[in-house]
Design a protein around this motif. Structure first.
Motif, mmCIF file in Angstrom:
data_model
loop_
_atom_site.group_PDB
_atom_site.id
_atom_site.type_symbol
_atom_site.label_atom_id
_atom_site.label_comp_id
_atom_site.label_asym_id
_atom_site.label_seq_id
_atom_site.Cartn_x
_atom_site.Cartn_y
_atom_site.Cartn_z
ATOM 1 N N GLY A 266 0.670 -1.447 -0.137
ATOM 2 C CA GLY A 266 -0.153 -0.072 0.051
ATOM 3 C C GLY A 266 0.938 1.562 0.327
ATOM 4 O O GLY A 266 1.905 0.890 -0.016
ATOM 5 N N GLY A 267 0.547 2.059 -0.408
ATOM 6 C CA GLY A 267 1.263 3.759 -0.190
ATOM 7 C C GLY A 267 0.282 4.781 -0.777
ATOM 8 O O GLY A 267 -1.085 4.767 -0.827
ATOM 9 N N LEU A 268 0.999 6.317 -1.036
ATOM 10 C CA LEU A 268 0.445 7.467 -2.076
ATOM 11 C C LEU A 268 0.884 7.008 -3.571
ATOM 12 O O LEU A 268 1.889 6.932 -3.405
ATOM 13 N N VAL A 269 -0.110 7.303 -3.512
ATOM 14 C CA VAL A 269 0.008 7.276 -5.749
ATOM 15 C C VAL A 269 -1.383 8.483 -5.848
ATOM 16 O O VAL A 269 -1.742 9.046 -5.533
ATOM 17 N N GLN A 270 -0.588 8.925 -7.292
ATOM 18 C CA GLN A 270 -1.101 10.055 -7.267
ATOM 19 C C GLN A 270 -2.376 9.622 -8.305
ATOM 20 O O GLN A 270 -2.179 8.642 -8.426
ATOM 21 N N PRO A 271 -3.649 9.950 -9.369
ATOM 22 C CA PRO A 271 -4.516 9.820 -9.684
ATOM 23 C C PRO A 271 -3.781 9.513 -11.381
ATOM 24 O O PRO A 271 -2.871 9.299 -11.875
ATOM 25 N N GLY A 272 -4.423 7.942 -11.583
ATOM 26 C CA GLY A 272 -4.007 7.297 -13.122
ATOM 27 C C GLY A 272 -2.584 6.545 -12.750
ATOM 28 O O GLY A 272 -1.925 5.763 -13.753
ATOM 29 N N GLY A 273 -2.032 7.015 -11.320
ATOM 30 C CA GLY A 273 -0.634 5.550 -10.995
ATOM 31 C C GLY A 273 -1.385 4.322 -10.791
ATOM 32 O O GLY A 273 -2.620 3.753 -10.551
ATOM 33 N N SER A 274 -0.366 3.115 -10.299
ATOM 34 C CA SER A 274 -0.031 2.079 -9.850
ATOM 35 C C SER A 274 -0.202 1.264 -8.807
ATOM 36 O O SER A 274 1.512 2.054 -7.962
ATOM 37 N N GLY B 143 -11.680 -3.985 -15.265
ATOM 38 C CA GLY B 143 -10.982 -3.262 -16.559
ATOM 39 C C GLY B 143 -9.721 -2.571 -15.563
ATOM 40 O O GLY B 143 -9.168 -2.613 -16.318
ATOM 41 N N ARG B 144 -9.388 -2.270 -14.423
ATOM 42 C CA ARG B 144 -8.665 -1.903 -13.486
ATOM 43 C C ARG B 144 -7.338 -2.063 -13.268
ATOM 44 O O ARG B 144 -6.673 -2.453 -12.619
ATOM 45 N N PHE B 145 -8.161 -3.008 -11.974
ATOM 46 C CA PHE B 145 -7.466 -4.142 -11.135
ATOM 47 C C PHE B 145 -7.854 -5.722 -11.877
ATOM 48 O O PHE B 145 -8.919 -6.310 -11.776
ATOM 49 N N LYS C 147 2.969 -20.884 -3.422
ATOM 50 C CA LYS C 147 3.294 -20.110 -2.273
ATOM 51 C C LYS C 147 2.370 -19.817 -1.028
ATOM 52 O O LYS C 147 2.370 -18.280 -0.002
ATOM 53 N N ASN C 148 0.897 -19.631 -1.614
ATOM 54 C CA ASN C 148 -0.147 -19.113 -0.647
ATOM 55 C C ASN C 148 -0.652 -17.662 -0.624
ATOM 56 O O ASN C 148 -0.047 -16.882 0.705
ATOM 57 N N THR C 149 -0.024 -17.521 -2.415
ATOM 58 C CA THR C 149 0.334 -15.501 -2.253
ATOM 59 C C THR C 149 -1.051 -15.552 -3.231
ATOM 60 O O THR C 149 -1.312 -16.011 -4.015
ATOM 61 N N VAL C 150 -1.676 -13.836 -2.381
ATOM 62 C CA VAL C 150 -2.618 -13.250 -3.497
ATOM 63 C C VAL C 150 -1.869 -12.152 -4.091
ATOM 64 O O VAL C 150 -1.109 -11.357 -3.061
ATOM 65 N N TYR C 151 -2.566 -11.140 -5.122
ATOM 66 C CA TYR C 151 -1.824 -10.211 -5.642
ATOM 67 C C TYR C 151 -2.972 -9.918 -6.040
ATOM 68 O O TYR C 151 -4.188 -9.703 -6.149
ATOM 69 N N LEU C 152 -3.075 -7.943 -5.637
ATOM 70 C CA LEU C 152 -3.929 -7.324 -5.859
ATOM 71 C C LEU C 152 -2.868 -5.932 -7.177
ATOM 72 O O LEU C 152 -2.612 -5.328 -6.583
ATOM 73 N N GLN C 153 -2.973 -6.230 -8.381
ATOM 74 C CA GLN C 153 -2.924 -5.089 -9.179
ATOM 75 C C GLN C 153 -3.468 -4.151 -9.630
ATOM 76 O O GLN C 153 -4.738 -4.354 -9.919
ATOM 77 N N MET C 154 -3.720 -3.135 -8.984
ATOM 78 C CA MET C 154 -4.258 -1.791 -9.414
ATOM 79 C C MET C 154 -3.908 -0.546 -10.294
ATOM 80 O O MET C 154 -2.614 -0.257 -9.932
ATOM 81 N N ASN C 155 -4.242 -0.358 -11.653
ATOM 82 C CA ASN C 155 -3.254 0.128 -12.860
ATOM 83 C C ASN C 155 -4.953 1.478 -12.466
ATOM 84 O O ASN C 155 -6.157 1.261 -11.905
ATOM 85 N N ASN C 156 -4.668 2.993 -13.022
ATOM 86 C CA ASN C 156 -5.858 3.591 -13.322
ATOM 87 C C ASN C 156 -6.472 3.725 -12.343
ATOM 88 O O ASN C 156 -7.506 3.801 -11.916
ATOM 89 N N LEU C 157 -5.768 4.113 -10.608
ATOM 90 C CA LEU C 157 -6.255 4.083 -9.657
ATOM 91 C C LEU C 157 -6.708 5.648 -9.589
ATOM 92 O O LEU C 157 -5.879 6.479 -10.164
ATOM 93 N N LYS C 158 -7.675 5.495 -8.946
ATOM 94 C CA LYS C 158 -8.955 6.928 -8.214
ATOM 95 C C LYS C 158 -9.363 7.145 -7.421
ATOM 96 O O LYS C 158 -8.939 6.661 -6.525
#
Length: 120
Positions: free
Chosen positions: A9-17, A65-67, A75-86
């Motif tokens: 997690g973190g801080l991202v600008q709109p449109g970021g990933s 369409g974005r995530f 590895k019992n691991t799950v990811y969430l790729q988040m693009n075009n964040l709003k």
């Protein structure tokens, strides 16, 4: 015991990933599914994406369409790729895992949550 550790997690600008990760460990016999939820300020927790083993992935309409949810079963691991964040994606994100423990008892477990803030 089952432990889930989230990161990314973190801080991202709109449109970021951003890419969230959730790694599970402990006395796990089988993982039946994983998912991501979020809780925005003043709102109820909502499902973002789910990934049942052997089943179809599901997404909230607001993120389609974005995530993208993906996983590494070995590895019992799950990811969430988040693009075009709003800005409306700003929330605390929680992973959830469910399955069967080594003692053959069913379980569901939550991560500690990771803050995602989308702001300019």
């Amino acid at each position: 015991q089952v432990q889930l550790v989230e990161s990314g997690g973190g801080l991202v600008q709109p449109g970021g990933s951003l890419r969230l990760s959730c790694a599970a460990s402990g006395n796990i016999f089988r993982v039946d599914g994983m998912g991501w939820y979020r809780r925005a300020p003043g709102k109820e927790r909502e499902l973002v994406a789910s990934r049942p083993n052997g089943g179809s992935t599901n997404y909230a309409d607001s993120v389609k369409g974005r995530f993208t949810i993906s996983g590494d079963n070995a590895k019992n691991t799950v990811y969430l790729q988040m693009n075009n964040l709003k800005p409306e994606d700003t929330a605390v994100y929680y992973c959830n895992l469910y399955g069967v423990k080594s003692d053959y008892k069913w379980f569901t477990h939550w991560g500690q949550g990771t803050q995602v803030t989308v702001s300019s």
